[in-house]
Design an enzyme around this catalytic site. Sequence first.
Site, PDB file in Angstrom:
ATOM      1  CE1 TYR A 124      -4.278  -2.319   5.114  1.00 42.72           C
ATOM      2  CE2 TYR A 124      -3.269  -0.195   4.657  1.00 42.72           C
ATOM      3  CZ  TYR A 124      -3.895  -1.346   4.214  1.00 42.72           C
ATOM      4  OH  TYR A 124      -4.126  -1.526   2.865  1.00 42.72           O
ATOM      5  CE  LYS A 149      -1.525  -3.836   3.296  1.00 40.05           C
ATOM      6  NZ  LYS A 149      -1.725  -5.034   2.463  1.00 40.05           N
ATOM      7  CB  SER A 160      -0.858  -0.014   1.272  1.00 39.97           C
ATOM      8  OG  SER A 160      -1.512   1.223   1.462  1.00 39.97           O
TER       9      SER A 160
HETATM   10  N1  NAD Z   1      -8.788  -0.722  -1.041  1.00 38.52           N
HETATM   11  C1  NAD Z   1      -7.761   0.093  -0.833  1.00 38.52           C
HETATM   12  O1  NAD Z   1      -7.902   1.327  -0.784  1.00 38.52           O
HETATM   13  C2  NAD Z   1      -6.384  -0.490  -0.678  1.00 38.52           C
HETATM   14  C3  NAD Z   1      -5.287   0.379  -0.736  1.00 38.52           C
HETATM   15  C4  NAD Z   1      -4.020  -0.144  -0.591  1.00 38.52           C
HETATM   16  C5  NAD Z   1      -3.815  -1.486  -0.423  1.00 38.52           C
HETATM   17  N2  NAD Z   1      -4.908  -2.317  -0.366  1.00 38.52           N
HETATM   18  C6  NAD Z   1      -4.654  -3.743  -0.165  1.00 38.52           C
HETATM   19  O2  NAD Z   1      -5.276  -4.487  -1.195  1.00 38.52           O
HETATM   20  C7  NAD Z   1      -5.448  -5.830  -0.748  1.00 38.52           C
HETATM   21  C8  NAD Z   1      -6.825  -6.317  -1.132  1.00 38.52           C
HETATM   22  O3  NAD Z   1      -7.803  -5.612  -0.363  1.00 38.52           O
HETATM   23  P1  NAD Z   1      -9.107  -4.977  -1.014  1.00 38.52           P
HETATM   24  O4  NAD Z   1      -8.965  -3.503  -0.918  1.00 38.52           O
HETATM   25  O5  NAD Z   1      -9.393  -5.605  -2.314  1.00 38.52           O
HETATM   26  O6  NAD Z   1     -10.203  -5.372   0.112  1.00 38.52           O
HETATM   27  P2  NAD Z   1     -11.411  -6.422   0.080  1.00 38.52           P
HETATM   28  O7  NAD Z   1     -11.903  -6.477   1.483  1.00 38.52           O
HETATM   29  O8  NAD Z   1     -12.363  -6.053  -0.990  1.00 38.52           O
HETATM   30  O9  NAD Z   1     -10.696  -7.786  -0.305  1.00 38.52           O
HETATM   31  C9  NAD Z   1      -9.839  -8.439   0.604  1.00 38.52           C
HETATM   32  C10 NAD Z   1     -10.023  -9.942   0.464  1.00 38.52           C
HETATM   33  O10 NAD Z   1      -9.140 -10.599   1.402  1.00 38.52           O
HETATM   34  C11 NAD Z   1      -9.859 -11.676   1.994  1.00 38.52           C
HETATM   35  N3  NAD Z   1      -9.278 -12.045   3.283  1.00 38.52           N
HETATM   36  C12 NAD Z   1      -9.333 -11.387   4.466  1.00 38.52           C
HETATM   37  N4  NAD Z   1      -8.730 -12.110   5.428  1.00 38.52           N
HETATM   38  C13 NAD Z   1      -8.271 -13.249   4.849  1.00 38.52           C
HETATM   39  C14 NAD Z   1      -7.572 -14.375   5.319  1.00 38.52           C
HETATM   40  N5  NAD Z   1      -7.210 -14.488   6.620  1.00 38.52           N
HETATM   41  N6  NAD Z   1      -7.255 -15.356   4.455  1.00 38.52           N
HETATM   42  C15 NAD Z   1      -7.627 -15.267   3.151  1.00 38.52           C
HETATM   43  N7  NAD Z   1      -8.320 -14.225   2.648  1.00 38.52           N
HETATM   44  C16 NAD Z   1      -8.631 -13.226   3.487  1.00 38.52           C
HETATM   45  C17 NAD Z   1     -11.273 -11.137   2.138  1.00 38.52           C
HETATM   46  O11 NAD Z   1     -12.229 -12.172   2.323  1.00 38.52           O
HETATM   47  C18 NAD Z   1     -11.449 -10.371   0.829  1.00 38.52           C
HETATM   48  O12 NAD Z   1     -11.978 -11.207  -0.171  1.00 38.52           O
HETATM   49  C19 NAD Z   1      -5.167  -5.811   0.753  1.00 38.52           C
HETATM   50  O13 NAD Z   1      -3.874  -6.322   1.003  1.00 38.52           O
HETATM   51  C20 NAD Z   1      -5.234  -4.348   1.090  1.00 38.52           C
HETATM   52  O14 NAD Z   1      -4.487  -4.034   2.246  1.00 38.52           O
HETATM   53  C21 NAD Z   1      -6.171  -1.857  -0.496  1.00 38.52           C
END
Ligand code: NAD
Length: 286
Positions: free
Chosen positions: A156, A160, A143
């Site tokens: 968080y 990251k 992130s």
């Molecule tokens: N959305 C944002 O703004 C953003 C920004 C930077 C980084 N990210 C990163 O992107 C990645 C994906 O997140 P997202 O934004 O798509 O969120 P999201 O909640 O839509 O998807 C996350 C997925 O991870 C799964 N998950 C959670 N715990 C788990 C576990 N213990 N084992 C297996 N699966 C698990 C959830 O069921 C979900 O399907 C994450 O690493 C998040 O930190 C997101």
Amino acid sequence: MRDLAGKAAFVTGGASGIGFALGRRLAEAGMKVMLADIEVDALNAAVESLRDVGQEVRGVTCDVTDPVSVEMAAKASYDAFGNIHVVCNNAGVGGGSGIDDISLENWRWVLDVNLMGVLHGIRTFLPHIRAHGEGGHIVNTASMAGLNSGMGFSAYSASKFAVVNMSEGLAARIKPLGIGVTVLCPGFVRTRITESGRNRPARYGPSQKPDPASSAGTLVAQIAELVRSGLDPDDVAAQVLTAIRENELYVFTHHDADWRGELEARFAGILAAMDKAAARHAETLS
Ligand SMILES: NC(=O)c1ccc[n+]([C@@H]2O[C@H](COP(=O)([O-])OP(=O)(O)OC[C@H]3O[C@@H](n4cnc5c(N)ncnc54)[C@H](O)[C@@H]3O)[C@@H](O)[C@H]2O)c1
């Protein structure tokens, strides 16, 4: 890895958001794709919705906090597809900020998913990719919060930062083996990240919501709004596909002056502190 068609990929957090978008893009590129996720209903729906895309998309239940669960998901992937070439360690959860209520359960959950989950993926798949010798690529989702401390005292961000560091170190080590590494560093993306508590295992205790009137509560509300108006996950996935093909270490999906300014301020502060230390050292010598 220029040639993706006919090869196979494994994507954690594949039931939602960025992971689902990655799965779709990889399938559209002609890869066989295993989506791995802890949320079973969402996983089944995700697999169903990609049924007619590309070659073959399957799902496997997996909790990335548990190394055995990741190994079993890997075995299911080898059984289904043979060799795996692209591994996206993407599952992640938000939570655990602030100085008013420092919860060990929150910190453990966030670090177990976001940091240990990535480690479990690398530890499980790297020996396999090395052994089959057909090349491969590991994508770790970090992130922009892994590069600056704008979120304050935050599990968080801590997780990251670690993923950025692990990815940089890993890239240097496995480049000679013909295996690429990409660390994905998005800003805000329109996903369900602010509802992460839906997948919090009971062993980490109940989800805790900060008092909306506290500074942590205000930050949570601001982040929710920024996520709601964030980038389309498909744009993020498209940039990751380019990085895999071009073997690029960093993917920065948000690169405007504000994001860049935060990075420059951090680096400038670190360099200024080094200059000061050097000047003090020179003074003691003179
Ligand atoms: N959305 C944002 O703004 C953003 C920004 C930077 C980084 N990210 C990163 O992107 C990645 C994906 O997140 P997202 O934004 O798509 O969120 P999201 O909640 O839509 O998807 C996350 C997925 O991870 C799964 N998950 C959670 N715990 C788990 C576990 N213990 N084992 C297996 N699966 C698990 C959830 O069921 C979900 O399907 C994450 O690493 C998040 O930190 C997101």
